[in-house]
Design a protein around this motif. Structure first.
Motif: not given
Length: 864
Positions: A243, A247, A250, A308-309, A312, A315-316
């Motif tokens: 990850q 980041e 991104k 997207e939030d 994310n 995914e986290q």
């Protein structure tokens, strides 16, 4: 490719893998094509390339590379931003504006992207703010360009500077690292956040079973396998979380995130192509459509942001849960493996013990004297037939010896088992036992230790000789009582002397160290300095006295080696004769064919020095003759020495020291070996008792004959040893060092304060602990930064040996200096089979400790 070729030797054992090397030679373009066309099953790629392939083609990682560093194994890396050390105008990242800068490559994660991210966080645009931005293509080229002044600053992968310095190609002192980060996961200088090492990943077309087999093979790859050595790695570990790389890409809008959070006209036109038709067919409604599109655009942005939030966050959570489950699974597997291994070792040890006991039973049954094999918990493991005929058969030895329900105390009678466990040496005592018929049986017990592979006392063998009839005679009973009294007296005085000497050394350490520290700190006048020197000299004389007390107390578990006794004799003559203004002659009769003996050469030299000093003093005015004779005595029959110990038959080396002095009167002949007894006004009464203690600890005998007015002869017998080895080296292990963080572990508050204050004043960083538990907790937190440990073996709670082994388990390369009031041989015996890097006996000067610290760090030769 070379790494894959080497690892193919392991992976091909599955018989199901094939490598397309031609497709990989044109990386990274060839890699993308090979993955897209599904020509390969697995990939090993740079972390950023892997993230891009994961986003485009859904490859999945199965393991992460363990990179081989200079001092260990590391699975993360970062970037190092640096300039020349002499650049006063560059101290922070903001100082790089307007300066020239060099990176490794535009696609390099450690050599550019990691640093670029830090610049962006610091508000620096490399394209706009640097006077020149260029790429050196290799890490080494960037380092040389900065060193040679071709560019103002640069960035490389985190371990590059240390690698070049280790190879002797640069000096770290020539460089200044900017924006330094502290992270215990790697020991290298770095300026950026850390990112996981290269992964190996499986393509979607690769079967799950094949991926599983490859993953198992990689995770089990030996650290020293040829594939690992050629690849300069130590193997593979479970896949890490990538990850942080996502980041980074991104934030920099690289790879799959090039258009991240950016809504373009191209996207809108592609999604709303029908608007073209509406625009062409309805120009009149253009304004209405435009307003409608704007509203939709705003809604779409909000929706994209929310999606997207949410993605994310999901995914986290999934990533964290995956890592957690893998870690717990790995811990469980490790625990199962360790438990199985421990159970196997325990079963094996029990089987070996049973075999040993069966063998011992067969051996001891062949002896006519009663024999018992006793474990440290007082359990009687074996009795031979002779013992069963005399004693009651019971579980514990104190049942047999005293018909008691608990172990005997020192007040009742000395316990042979306790004494052997304490001294780890054979013992000869006399006890009263109760026979099967209830009658009193007087036995002479010879107790000997049996050691296991780890050096611990596993059993004690007691051989009991019935001497009841022998002592029925009144004279024999009187002699027996005298022996028992003298035996108990010597043991009591030895215990007292050993305890006092150890405590004295700790107290003297505080006096000596603080006197030296006072002399170091204060600008004293010559007369004040002389007073402090007197204190230091007096403490050193007191330390010499305590060393003789320790010798008598039998605390000397000496450092034995095979020697010829003529060597310490000559050394003692040289040391004693130099300081004596005498006219006496010295005659030596030391034949060349003397047998070797097992002895501590320094301690045997001390014995002869004490005897020679007494001889010189007895020849008043320095007139007389001293004769030292040594000879081999084969097959000497067993005999008693000074009413204390019976010495078995065997081969001995006999040394006699004869003088022509005034002799020893009958009134004092029985007391000359008593501690603190002296006929000299200034005498301390420890010379002969110390000699007695040393010779006893070498399984030898010392006695004397004397006639008033004609002289005295001392006789020493030492058991014969095997032939001298070709080379014997029992020196303490050396290490190399250069750091300045010292960890002091001692329960004496005065010593802790002294060493903390003195070492800090001399430029060392100091951490202290006054107990074993405190020491282990602090060391576990600070172990990466500690250079050397100064350890006292006598601590409350955890033993010094246990602390030593746990410190070495936490950090095998840590240097440990043993600091103790006991002598060196005892300390080494307690630590056996482990060997420390240094030893220093209390009391010692602060300067001696500094010299010891420097010697084990490689700056001076060690004196150990």
């Amino acid at each position: 490719i070379s790494r894959i070729k080497e690892e193919r030797k392991t992976l091909n054992s599955f018989g199901c893998l094939k490598f397309d090397f031609d497709a990989l030679r044109s990386l990274p373009q060839g890699l993308h094509a090979a993955v897209r066309d599904k020509k390969i099953a697995f990939i090993i790629a740079n972390s950023s390339i892997y993230v891009e392939l994961e986003a485009k083609y859904s490859v999945s990682r199965i393991a992460t590379m363990k990179n081989k560093g200079f001092n260990g194994t590391y699975t993360v890396f970062g970037g190092t931003i640096f300039s020349r050390a002499g650049r006063q105008d560059i101290s922070e990242l903001s100082d790089l504006k307007g300066k020239s800068f060099m990176a490794v490559d535009k696609t390099s994660l450690g050599g550019w992207h990691a640093a670029w991210r830090e610049f962006k966080s610091a508000g620096i645009d490399p394209e706009q703010d640097f006077s020149r931005l260029e790429f050196g293509n290799t890490h080494d080229a960037v380092v040389y360009a900065v060193r040679d002044g071709k560019t103002d600053a640069g960035t490389v992968r985190s371990d590059t500077l240390e690698r070049l310095a280790n190879e002797g190609r640069i000096s770290l002192a020539d460089f200044k690292v900017l924006n330094q980060h502290k992270d215990l996961r790697i020991p290298f200088l770095h300026s950026t956040r850390l990112y996981p090492e290269w992964p190996i990943a499986a393509l979607q077309n690769t079967s799950e079973e094949l991926s599983k087999q490859v993953s198992i093979a990689l995770l089990n790859m030996p650290e020293k396998s040829q594939a690992a050595l050629n690849a300069m790695i130590t193997g593979w570990t479970i896949p890490l979380d990538y990850q942080p790389v996502h980041e980074l890409m991104k934030e920099l809008r690289l790879g799959p995130y090039m258009d991240y959070n950016r809504l373009t006209l191209k996207k809108v036109l592609r999604k709303y192509w029908y608007l073209h038709l509406l625009f062409i067919s309805a120009l009149v409604a253009m304004s209405v459509v435009t307003l409608h599109i704007m509203r939709l655009n705003r809604r779409l942005i909000r929706a994209n942001r929310d999606v997207e939030d949410a993605r994310n966050s999901l995914e986290q959570q999934v990533s964290e849960r995956t890592v957690e489950l893998r870690e717990k699974n790995a811990e469980l597997n490790d625990e199962i493996a360790v438990r199985r291994e421990s159970e196997d070792k325990l079963r094996q040890a029990e089987a070996e013990k049973e075999n040993q006991l069966h063998f011992l039973q067969a051996v001891i049954n062949s002896f006519s004297d009663p024999i018992m094999v006793i474990s440290p918990d007082y359990t009687v493991k074996l009795m031979n037939k002779a013992a069963m005929a005399v004693f009651n058969s019971n579980t514990y030895c104190y049942h047999i010896s005293h018909n008691a329900d608990s172990p005997c105390t020192e007040k009742d009678c000395p316990c042979p088992l306790k004494e052997v466990l304490k001294t780890r040496k054979p013992l000869n005592v006399i006890h009263r036992h109760t026979g099967k018929d209830g009658s009193a049986v007087i036995v002479e017990i010879t107790a000997s230790p049996v050691f296991d592979d780890a050096g611990a006392v596993a059993y004690v063998i007691e051989v009991c000789r019935d001497i009841t009839e022998k002592v029925r005679n009144e004279d024999e009973q009187k002699k027996l009582r005298e022996r028992l009294f003298q035996q108990q007296k010597d043991e009591s005085i030895a215990t007292l002397a050993g305890g006092i000497a150890h405590d004295f050394n700790n107290i003297l350490m505080g006096i000596l160290g603080n006197a030296e520290l006072l002399k170091l700190r204060l600008p004293l006048k010559p007369e004040a300095t002389a007073s402090i020197d007197v204190i230091i000299t007096s403490v050193e004389r007191m330390a010499d006295l305590t060393s003789q007390m320790l010798a008598y107390a039998k605390e000397g578990q000496y450092l034995l080696k095979t020697i010829i006794v003529a060597d310490p004799v000559r050394k003692a003559i040289d040391l004693s004769h130099k300081g004596s203004f005498i006219e006496s002659g010295v005659a030596l009769q030391l034949p060349e064919d003397l047998w070797p003996v097992r002895a501590d050469e320094n301690q045997i030299t001390q014995v002869f020095m004490n005897l020679l000093n007494n001889a010189f003093e007895s020849m008043e005015g320095g007139h007389g003759m001293l004769t030292i004779t040594a000879e081999n005595e084969p097959g000497r029959q067993s005999w008693r020495c000074l009413l204390h110990n019976e010495h078995p038959s065997g081969d001995y080396v006999h040394i006699s020291v004869e003088d022509t002095g005034h002799g020893i009167s009958e009134e004092i002949a029985g007391r000359i070996f008593e501690p603190f007894f002296s006929t000299k006004f200034t005498g301390r009464g420890l010379g002969l008792p110390a000699a007695l203690g040393i010779i006893r600890n070498h399984n030898g005998c010392i006695s004397f004959t004397s006639e008033e007015g004609k002289g005295t002869t001392f006789h020493i017998y030492l058991p014969r040893a095997d032939a001298l080895p070709a080379k014997e080296d029992i020196s303490i292990a050396e290490a190399h060092a250069g750091k300045k963080h010292i960890f002091v572990i001692d329960d004496e508050e005065a010593i802790v304060q002294l060493l903390r204050s003195g070492l800090k004043e001399l430029g060392y960083e100091v951490t202290t602990a006054e107990s074993g538990d405190e020491a282990l907790k602090k060391f576990d937190c600070l172990k990466a930064g500690i250079d050397t440990v100064v350890l006292d073996l006598q601590l409350p709670g955890i033993s010094g040996r246990e602390i030593f082994t746990q410190l070495k388990a936490l950090r095998p390369d840590i240097r440990i200096i043993i600091s103790t009031g006991y002598e060196r041989g005892m300390a080494l015996e307690e630590l056996r089979p482990y060997i420390p890097e240094g030893f220093i006996q209390k009391p010692y000067k602060l300067s001696q400790l500094i010299e010891k610290l420097e010697s084990i760090s490689g700056r001076r030769p060690s004196k150990d």
